[in-house]
Design a protein around this motif. Sequence first.
Motif, mmCIF file in Angstrom:
data_model
loop_
_atom_site.group_PDB
_atom_site.id
_atom_site.type_symbol
_atom_site.label_atom_id
_atom_site.label_comp_id
_atom_site.label_asym_id
_atom_site.label_seq_id
_atom_site.Cartn_x
_atom_site.Cartn_y
_atom_site.Cartn_z
ATOM 1 N N LEU A 49 -3.915 -0.572 -3.886
ATOM 2 C CA LEU A 49 -4.586 0.664 -3.500
ATOM 3 C C LEU A 49 -5.421 0.453 -2.242
ATOM 4 O O LEU A 49 -5.940 -0.639 -2.002
ATOM 5 N N GLU A 50 -5.577 1.525 -1.469
ATOM 6 C CA GLU A 50 -6.389 1.450 -0.260
ATOM 7 C C GLU A 50 -7.791 0.946 -0.565
ATOM 8 O O GLU A 50 -8.350 0.131 0.181
ATOM 9 N N GLU A 51 -8.360 1.429 -1.659
ATOM 10 C CA GLU A 51 -9.721 1.000 -1.979
ATOM 11 C C GLU A 51 -9.806 -0.475 -2.334
ATOM 12 O O GLU A 51 -10.870 -1.095 -2.166
ATOM 13 N N GLU A 52 -8.712 -1.058 -2.788
ATOM 14 C CA GLU A 52 -8.716 -2.493 -3.066
ATOM 15 C C GLU A 52 -8.830 -3.287 -1.774
ATOM 16 O O GLU A 52 -9.524 -4.311 -1.724
ATOM 17 N N ASN A 92 0.927 2.177 -9.194
ATOM 18 C CA ASN A 92 -0.217 1.508 -9.794
ATOM 19 C C ASN A 92 -0.463 2.090 -11.180
ATOM 20 O O ASN A 92 -1.432 2.821 -11.416
ATOM 21 N N ARG A 100 1.623 1.973 -3.313
ATOM 22 C CA ARG A 100 0.382 1.868 -4.071
ATOM 23 C C ARG A 100 0.473 0.809 -5.165
ATOM 24 O O ARG A 100 -0.168 0.914 -6.200
ATOM 25 N N THR A 131 -3.900 2.026 -13.269
ATOM 26 C CA THR A 131 -5.066 2.833 -12.908
ATOM 27 C C THR A 131 -4.732 4.308 -12.697
ATOM 28 O O THR A 131 -5.616 5.085 -12.349
ATOM 29 N N ASP A 142 3.480 6.197 -6.100
ATOM 30 C CA ASP A 142 2.351 5.585 -6.819
ATOM 31 C C ASP A 142 2.881 4.713 -7.946
ATOM 32 O O ASP A 142 3.316 5.204 -8.981
ATOM 33 N N ARG A 159 -5.184 10.776 -6.488
ATOM 34 C CA ARG A 159 -6.207 9.738 -6.416
ATOM 35 C C ARG A 159 -7.497 10.276 -5.797
ATOM 36 O O ARG A 159 -7.475 11.127 -4.903
ATOM 37 N N TRP A 194 -9.345 8.765 -3.785
ATOM 38 C CA TRP A 194 -9.331 8.389 -2.361
ATOM 39 C C TRP A 194 -8.766 9.525 -1.515
ATOM 40 O O TRP A 194 -9.364 9.927 -0.514
ATOM 41 N N VAL A 214 0.838 -1.201 0.000
ATOM 42 C CA VAL A 214 0.000 0.000 0.000
ATOM 43 C C VAL A 214 0.873 1.251 0.000
ATOM 44 O O VAL A 214 0.537 2.252 -0.640
#
Length: 415
Positions: free
Chosen positions: A64-67, A270, A61, A273, A268, A383, A385, A58
């Motif tokens: 992701l936190e939302e994952e 990721n 990233r 996305t 980041d 992001r 988030w 995390v």
Amino acid sequence: MSDLFPGLDAVDFIPTREAGLKRLKAFQSKMGRHYAAERNADYGPSQRTNVSALSPWVRTRTLLEEELVRAAIERYALSTVEKYVQEVCWRTYFKGWLEHRPGVWTAYRDALDRQMKLKERNTGLRTAYTEAIEGGTGIDCFDAWARELVQTGYLHNHARMWFASIWMFTLRLPMELGADFFLTHLMDGDAASNTCSWRWVGGLHTPGKTYLARPSNIQKYTDGRFDAQGLACEAPPIEGFDNPPIGYLLGGDPWPTGNIAMLLTEEDMNAETLCPPGATVKAVAGVTFANDRSPNGAGSKAKAFVEGAMDDALVRASRAYGVSASLLPSDDAFVSVAVDWACKSGLDTVVTGFAPTGWVRPRLDALRAGLNHHNISLVQLQRDWDQAYWPYSKKGFFGLKKKIPSVLSELGLAV
């Protein structure tokens, strides 16, 4: 395989998205009542089944936190995974809090520089510091955690709190030197989480509120592994600089038009996305600044994780956008090499993940200035988030905590 911890499975921290997703899936069923009941227990480095230990992924990233949150609420009701979701949001809170007060990071680095110089002049401080980081204090739990941190690059969150408390209130060592020891070695080392957590334990983040490590608490939550003796019986707030007033919250840049180049950093990774669906990316490069995190550079585990994660990110980005990917140098040649890469790409915009307060932001500020001389823009993408949660990170965690359900709904993660 670890010499000190023969049961340690190093596979747990393979720095790839595939490995992170595998661990996330394996822990998904434990995110509810099991996590709420067991999360404070530190059973040792070979027994991490009670916590997700996903923070290194995390931090970059790679995940992701939302994952993490999506995995939790796909399995259970939000009320059942409340504790786990809140823990994910603690990191978000600290990031947002420091964004409102970036001067805290600057003041910490200045104080660290002073303490480093004092350590070199003061034989007593130097000896005590060396004993602490090498695990030679005679306090069994503290010494075990010091060795564990250096050798594995990870500590359970509860152990981090105990360690920081013993460092400041029992050993009476400067907070900044301890925070730097963590930041040097933690695979999930983060400017906001680390600085704010140490200040919280010391009674500076929440003025006057400290955290005292107690032998009975350590014995209980380490399953009797340690018999901590000689710990401080009180924890008066340490001396340090006060929290500055809340400042202006920086945001990301708007999405540019036309073809772009992508620059990945440890803030980041990721890549898949970072850009909107359908975006055309003509070139990809990556850079890590692991050694910028501390005057001592980065520990072997911390450096290996972030560099391995970048290697994986570049492979994924190359595959996702159908272009070759370059690894840029992190030394003083970074700006000139990065500008040359951007110019040769023949594009007018470089996009990258938003760099919050910390050691990456100054590097990107220097790159922006270098690119401007060639009429190339550097666009930092923030992001959703962070945009959604950081405005609620002005004061204590409660301000963000009460907004968790509504923001999750706003982000399409919960109803």
